[in-house]
Design an enzyme around this catalytic site. Sequence first.
Site, PDB file in Angstrom:
ATOM      1  N   SER A  22      64.797  37.208  75.794  1.00 61.11           N
ATOM      2  CA  SER A  22      65.422  35.887  75.992  1.00 61.11           C
ATOM      3  C   SER A  22      66.506  35.875  77.072  1.00 61.11           C
ATOM      4  O   SER A  22      66.578  34.910  77.843  1.00 61.11           O
ATOM      5  CB  SER A  22      65.981  35.352  74.671  1.00 61.11           C
ATOM      6  OG  SER A  22      64.912  35.039  73.824  1.00 61.11           O
ATOM      7  N   THR A  67      66.771  34.668  65.810  1.00 61.26           N
ATOM      8  CA  THR A  67      65.556  35.456  65.597  1.00 61.26           C
ATOM      9  C   THR A  67      65.607  36.171  64.254  1.00 61.26           C
ATOM     10  O   THR A  67      66.531  35.963  63.457  1.00 61.26           O
ATOM     11  CB  THR A  67      65.297  36.411  66.788  1.00 61.26           C
ATOM     12  OG1 THR A  67      63.987  36.982  66.630  1.00 61.26           O
ATOM     13  CG2 THR A  67      66.325  37.519  66.891  1.00 61.26           C
ATOM     14  N   LYS A  71      65.905  33.298  60.664  1.00 61.45           N
ATOM     15  CA  LYS A  71      65.326  31.985  60.997  1.00 61.45           C
ATOM     16  C   LYS A  71      65.335  30.990  59.838  1.00 61.45           C
ATOM     17  O   LYS A  71      65.368  29.785  60.068  1.00 61.45           O
ATOM     18  CB  LYS A  71      63.898  32.154  61.523  1.00 61.45           C
ATOM     19  CG  LYS A  71      63.832  32.771  62.910  1.00 61.45           C
ATOM     20  CD  LYS A  71      62.427  32.747  63.461  1.00 61.45           C
ATOM     21  CE  LYS A  71      62.359  33.467  64.791  1.00 61.45           C
ATOM     22  NZ  LYS A  71      61.060  33.328  65.452  1.00 61.45           N
ATOM     23  N   ASP A 107      59.572  27.844  68.827  1.00 56.73           N
ATOM     24  CA  ASP A 107      58.425  28.762  68.826  1.00 56.73           C
ATOM     25  C   ASP A 107      57.151  27.919  68.798  1.00 56.73           C
ATOM     26  O   ASP A 107      56.182  28.186  69.510  1.00 56.73           O
ATOM     27  CB  ASP A 107      58.427  29.645  67.563  1.00 56.73           C
ATOM     28  CG  ASP A 107      59.538  30.674  67.587  1.00 56.73           C
ATOM     29  OD1 ASP A 107      59.910  31.117  68.690  1.00 56.73           O
ATOM     30  OD2 ASP A 107      60.042  31.039  66.502  1.00 56.73           O
ATOM     31  N   ALA A 135      54.925  33.631  61.163  1.00 62.33           N
ATOM     32  CA  ALA A 135      54.378  32.956  62.343  1.00 62.33           C
ATOM     33  C   ALA A 135      53.185  32.094  61.940  1.00 62.33           C
ATOM     34  O   ALA A 135      53.041  30.952  62.391  1.00 62.33           O
ATOM     35  CB  ALA A 135      53.968  33.985  63.390  1.00 62.33           C
TER      36      ALA A 135
HETATM   37  P1  ATR Z   1      55.257  37.458  61.229  1.00 60.46           P
HETATM   38  O1  ATR Z   1      56.546  36.896  60.721  1.00 60.46           O
HETATM   39  O2  ATR Z   1      55.316  37.917  62.666  1.00 60.46           O
HETATM   40  O3  ATR Z   1      54.120  36.545  61.011  1.00 60.46           O
HETATM   41  P2  ATR Z   1      54.835  39.112  58.902  1.00 60.46           P
HETATM   42  O4  ATR Z   1      55.443  38.033  58.083  1.00 60.46           O
HETATM   43  O5  ATR Z   1      55.291  40.501  58.700  1.00 60.46           O
HETATM   44  O6  ATR Z   1      54.999  38.822  60.443  1.00 60.46           O
HETATM   45  O7  ATR Z   1      53.235  39.031  58.690  1.00 60.46           O
HETATM   46  C1  ATR Z   1      52.380  39.991  59.184  1.00 60.46           C
HETATM   47  C2  ATR Z   1      50.933  39.522  58.970  1.00 60.46           C
HETATM   48  O8  ATR Z   1      50.068  40.486  59.586  1.00 60.46           O
HETATM   49  C3  ATR Z   1      50.515  39.441  57.519  1.00 60.46           C
HETATM   50  O9  ATR Z   1      49.597  38.382  57.398  1.00 60.46           O
HETATM   51  C4  ATR Z   1      49.802  40.790  57.301  1.00 60.46           C
HETATM   52  O10 ATR Z   1      48.829  40.779  56.280  1.00 60.46           O
HETATM   53  P3  ATR Z   1      49.262  40.997  54.723  1.00 60.46           P
HETATM   54  O11 ATR Z   1      49.883  39.702  54.301  1.00 60.46           O
HETATM   55  O12 ATR Z   1      48.008  41.277  54.021  1.00 60.46           O
HETATM   56  O13 ATR Z   1      50.226  42.147  54.740  1.00 60.46           O
HETATM   57  C5  ATR Z   1      49.114  40.930  58.632  1.00 60.46           C
HETATM   58  N1  ATR Z   1      48.725  42.311  58.977  1.00 60.46           N
HETATM   59  C6  ATR Z   1      49.540  43.312  59.362  1.00 60.46           C
HETATM   60  N2  ATR Z   1      48.824  44.420  59.672  1.00 60.46           N
HETATM   61  C7  ATR Z   1      47.517  44.092  59.485  1.00 60.46           C
HETATM   62  C8  ATR Z   1      46.276  44.791  59.638  1.00 60.46           C
HETATM   63  N3  ATR Z   1      46.237  46.063  60.064  1.00 60.46           N
HETATM   64  N4  ATR Z   1      45.129  44.135  59.360  1.00 60.46           N
HETATM   65  C9  ATR Z   1      45.153  42.852  58.948  1.00 60.46           C
HETATM   66  N5  ATR Z   1      46.285  42.126  58.785  1.00 60.46           N
HETATM   67  C10 ATR Z   1      47.454  42.733  59.040  1.00 60.46           C
END
Ligand code: ATR
Length: 286
Positions: A22, A67, A71, A107, A135
């Site tokens: 940023s 961030t 958030k 975002d 996200a």
């Molecule tokens: P963000 O805030 O960036 O969205 P997050 O809240 O940590 O990050 O979410 C990560 C997402 O990636 C989740 O949907 C996670 O799936 P789970 O809810 O089953 O944990 C998904 N994710 C992470 N690694 C993964 C992988 N190797 N294969 C499939 N989904 C994955």
Amino acid sequence: MNINGRTAVCGLIGNPVEHSISPAIHNNLAEMMNIDLIYSTFKVENDNVDQAVKGAYALNIRGLNVTVPHKSAVIPSLVEVDDLAYKIGAVNTLVRTDKGYKGYNTDILGLKRELEEENVQIENEDVIILGAGGASRAITYLCASLGASHIYLLNRTVKKAVIIADSVNSSSGSNVVIPMALSEYSKLKGRQYIVIQTTSAGLYPNCDSAPIEDMEFYEMVAQGVDIIYNPAETKFMRLVKATGGQAYNGLKMLLYQGVAAFELWNNVKVPKEYTDRLINILEKEI
Ligand code: ATR
């Protein structure tokens, strides 16, 4: 840059903040737009969010980005929250008003602008969203608000997809979001979809992974948007392209969330010529 007594200050609160892109976005924008502003980062611990926001306001800080992990935690410290940001439950931009800061979620405005620019149309289309984290929640709200026909929300842990689907469906008064397990994609075969990849699978340094590896899935993808920008081409994007689809990374989303915040803080419109220049600068930074 000539920092003087009138130079406005903006910045980022979060933890960690050291690797944020940023400052590069906003300090370059300030220079290009000839606006007397500097942007820095502020590491804020969980217990200090309210103090940080009130302190920033007292110090006449023009605007803040927020961030991870603040958030949602920042919301009670604001005087007003934009409608969509409130529904999403996450704010990443604070704009000064007479009484305190108003919160926005740029975002999501950034992704909206990227989709428009790349001609990824959501209205009346079937969309698949991979992942059900923070996200994904925001993006599911955006796709519903843009009028998607169906949003298939696929996640490894179905429970999390169900929570987001319930929240968006009850807010929109429809059943537009259909939660499913990641492994259930074969039920969707026979049509073409817009797919938005929001999982962390494929994120640097785990560049050789994708949430779904099966080529049969990628044959269903007309346009694939990965919100990851590092690496610039994820495995998901490579698989989309290998089956003839168009693929985009998250760099424009990242840039445009910054541009939207900059525009709100300074009441200006950043011309496309500058955002194009910034894309080149960011590609080098990353
Ligand atoms: P963000 O805030 O960036 O969205 P997050 O809240 O940590 O990050 O979410 C990560 C997402 O990636 C989740 O949907 C996670 O799936 P789970 O809810 O089953 O944990 C998904 N994710 C992470 N690694 C993964 C992988 N190797 N294969 C499939 N989904 C994955």
